[in-house]
Design an enzyme around this catalytic site. Structure first.
Site, PDB file in Angstrom:
ATOM      1  N   TRP A 118       0.829  -1.210   0.000  1.00 59.96           N
ATOM      2  CA  TRP A 118       0.000   0.000   0.000  1.00 59.96           C
ATOM      3  C   TRP A 118       0.859   1.255   0.000  1.00 59.96           C
ATOM      4  O   TRP A 118       0.565   2.223  -0.705  1.00 59.96           O
ATOM      5  CB  TRP A 118      -0.980   0.005   1.166  1.00 59.96           C
ATOM      6  CG  TRP A 118      -1.987  -1.095   1.083  1.00 59.96           C
ATOM      7  CD1 TRP A 118      -2.226  -2.061   2.017  1.00 59.96           C
ATOM      8  CD2 TRP A 118      -2.909  -1.370   0.002  1.00 59.96           C
ATOM      9  NE1 TRP A 118      -3.221  -2.910   1.582  1.00 59.96           N
ATOM     10  CE2 TRP A 118      -3.661  -2.513   0.362  1.00 59.96           C
ATOM     11  CE3 TRP A 118      -3.162  -0.765  -1.220  1.00 59.96           C
ATOM     12  CZ2 TRP A 118      -4.648  -3.053  -0.467  1.00 59.96           C
ATOM     13  CZ3 TRP A 118      -4.147  -1.306  -2.049  1.00 59.96           C
ATOM     14  CH2 TRP A 118      -4.872  -2.428  -1.667  1.00 59.96           C
ATOM     15  N   ASP A 189      -1.161   7.024   5.977  1.00 58.96           N
ATOM     16  CA  ASP A 189      -2.234   6.075   5.692  1.00 58.96           C
ATOM     17  C   ASP A 189      -2.335   5.145   6.908  1.00 58.96           C
ATOM     18  O   ASP A 189      -1.477   4.295   7.118  1.00 58.96           O
ATOM     19  CB  ASP A 189      -1.894   5.292   4.418  1.00 58.96           C
ATOM     20  CG  ASP A 189      -2.895   4.176   4.124  1.00 58.96           C
ATOM     21  OD1 ASP A 189      -3.848   3.991   4.909  1.00 58.96           O
ATOM     22  OD2 ASP A 189      -2.719   3.494   3.094  1.00 58.96           O
ATOM     23  N   LYS A 213     -11.402  -1.359   7.649  1.00 63.68           N
ATOM     24  CA  LYS A 213     -10.532  -2.200   8.469  1.00 63.68           C
ATOM     25  C   LYS A 213     -10.909  -2.132   9.945  1.00 63.68           C
ATOM     26  O   LYS A 213     -10.985  -3.130  10.615  1.00 63.68           O
ATOM     27  CB  LYS A 213      -9.056  -1.801   8.301  1.00 63.68           C
ATOM     28  CG  LYS A 213      -8.595  -1.678   6.853  1.00 63.68           C
ATOM     29  CD  LYS A 213      -8.459  -3.006   6.124  1.00 63.68           C
ATOM     30  CE  LYS A 213      -8.434  -2.885   4.616  1.00 63.68           C
ATOM     31  NZ  LYS A 213      -7.294  -2.199   4.046  1.00 63.68           N
TER      32      LYS A 213
HETATM   33  C1  LIG Z   1      -6.886  -1.760   2.607  1.00 66.10           C
HETATM   34  C2  LIG Z   1      -5.847  -0.734   2.499  1.00 66.10           C
HETATM   35  C3  LIG Z   1      -5.790   0.149   1.403  1.00 66.10           C
HETATM   36  C4  LIG Z   1      -6.702   0.046   0.196  1.00 66.10           C
HETATM   37  O1  LIG Z   1      -7.978   0.471   0.462  1.00 66.10           O
HETATM   38  P1  LIG Z   1      -9.064   0.681  -0.704  1.00 66.10           P
HETATM   39  O2  LIG Z   1     -10.199   1.285   0.048  1.00 66.10           O
HETATM   40  O3  LIG Z   1      -9.371  -0.691  -1.240  1.00 66.10           O
HETATM   41  O4  LIG Z   1      -8.492   1.549  -1.743  1.00 66.10           O
HETATM   42  C5  LIG Z   1      -4.818   1.134   1.431  1.00 66.10           C
HETATM   43  N1  LIG Z   1      -3.954   1.246   2.449  1.00 66.10           N
HETATM   44  C6  LIG Z   1      -3.969   0.397   3.505  1.00 66.10           C
HETATM   45  C7  LIG Z   1      -2.977   0.564   4.608  1.00 66.10           C
HETATM   46  C8  LIG Z   1      -4.914  -0.621   3.560  1.00 66.10           C
HETATM   47  O5  LIG Z   1      -4.923  -1.456   4.607  1.00 66.10           O
END
Ligand SMILES: *Cc1c(COP(=O)(O)O)cnc(C)c1O
Length: 379
Positions: A118, A189, A213
């Site tokens: 990611w 993020d 999440k």
């Molecule tokens: C799941 C995740 C993403 C991707 O999320 P989307 O909503 O599918 O774009 C990005 N960064 C992290 C750290 C994640 O766990």
């Protein structure tokens, strides 16, 4: 016919009769919140109308939005000079929005830490729009760690410094935030460890987390950002692509994901009722200890993450062979241990144990892992 050398386990179930859900995302949500949402889909706040059916500008939703923002502020101790926004997504959209909003031109540097799939995807979105500087990378060791501070390289005049606090796919976590040598705003993020432990919002220019999440449904992103940082963003973008728009219009310039906002609010109120972020941290540490102490006590399974950087949210490990990985997931699933298959980028298994995940699930998984290892050792 092969015989098992260990006693055969009966299928596991949660106290309420559901499966143990180890999914990395969308992931498990608090049962109390789901029950309330079932009710509120039909009739929210005694209004005679369900949450999906209310106008986003009516008084019932006014209160839901205000309550959700207040709950986020309360749980996260978010100071007044920080905005709380509920922005469409997923997270991947924001990988692109960040450079679009905050990079002046292609010559301006941005600093990115490459610590997993990611984090790397986020950097790829900034590359065409900025002067990319890799502040640190763990690529050489298949992202099994967070790069050591001695290796970090920061730029003067960077628009921001980006990192991913918890690497969902690889199972590693930053144990403290990096400090930028030249004071660039930190952008993080935090999708997979948002509100899993106390955090100091003041250290960041912006935090963003996909709700699926730890917070709610997919497709909506919680953004917490210093107001002056958001205001410094560009004006020459389409209206909904500007963080400014979402801040100035309290997340409803257009029709927002009203249900997502509602659910994030309910999850935050649930976190508060459990004792807040300190309680989340203790609960998550307890679950993680069950799994990691087992992994450290045996030699059949191979953990992916280096000890120092292990994530309490996502635990990654492998069997001695890929065939056994497949067999493991199949047998685990048959026993009610769901969603253990690792991401294709890392392989093996991944046990995700977000805030709402019960400790009984961690114990059940260890029981299964012991039996599976005994039955399959030397194969
Ligand atoms: C799941 C995740 C993403 C991707 O999320 P989307 O909503 O599918 O774009 C990005 N960064 C992290 C750290 C994640 O766990």
């Amino acid at each position: 016919m092969t015989t098992l050398s260990a006693p055969t386990l009966q299928p596991f179930k949660t106290a309420s009769g559901r499966k143990f859900n180890f999914s990395a995302g969308p992931g498990i949500l608090p049962e109390e919140v789901l029950r309330q949402a079932q009710h509120d889909l039909w009739d929210v706040a005694g209004s005679g109308i369900g949450i999906l059916e209310h106008s986003h500008r009516g008084p019932v939703f006014d209160k839901i939005l205000a309550d959700a923002e207040a709950a986020v502020r309360d749980v996260g101790s978010v100071p007044d000079d920080y905005a709380v926004m509920f922005v469409p997504g997923g997270v991947t959209l924001h990988f692109g929005l960040l450079p679009m909003n905050f990079v002046r031109d292609k010559s301006q540097p941005v600093d990115y830490f490459l610590t997993g799939k990611w984090a790397d995807d986020a950097a790829k979105e900034a590359e065409p729009l900025a002067h990319m500087n890799v502040a640190g990378s763990s690529k050489a060791t298949r992202h099994d760690r967070i790069p050591a501070p001695e290796t970090w390289k920061f730029s003067q005049g960077a628009a921001y410094c980006h990192f991913c606090s918890n690497n969902t796919i690889e199972g590693t976590q930053w144990k403290s935030e990096p400090v930028h040598a030249h004071g660039a705003p930190l952008v993080c993020d935090t999708s997979s460890d948002m509100f899993s432990a106390p955090m100091d919002v003041r250290k960041y220019g912006m935090i963003y987390a996909g709700a699926q999440k730890n917070l709610g449904p997919s497709g909506i992103v919680l953004v917490i950002a210093r107001r002056s940082f958001i205001e410094s963003g560009r004006d020459d973008l389409s209206v909904l692509l500007k963080y400014k728009t979402h801040m100035a219009n309290e997340s409803r310039y257009n029709t927002p994901n009203t249900f997502g906002i509602y659910l994030i609010g309910e999850v935050c109120k649930w976190i508060k009722r459990q004792g807040g972020l300190a309680a989340m941290k203790a609960h998550n540490a307890e679950k993680a200890a069950v799994l990691y102490s087992f992994l450290d006590s045996q030699s059949f399974y191979v953990p992916h993450a280096q000890k120092e950087f292990r994530s309490p949210m996502n635990v990654t490990f492998r069997c001695p062979s890929e065939d056994l990985d497949k067999k493991f997931c199949k047998e685990a699933e048959a026993l009610g241990l769901d969603g253990l298959k690792g991401h294709r980028a890392v392989g093996g298994m991944r046990a995700s144990m977000y805030n709402a995940f019960p400790i009984e699930g961690a114990k059940a998984l260890v029981q299964f892992m012991k039996q599976f290892a005994q039955a399959n050792a030397g194969k």
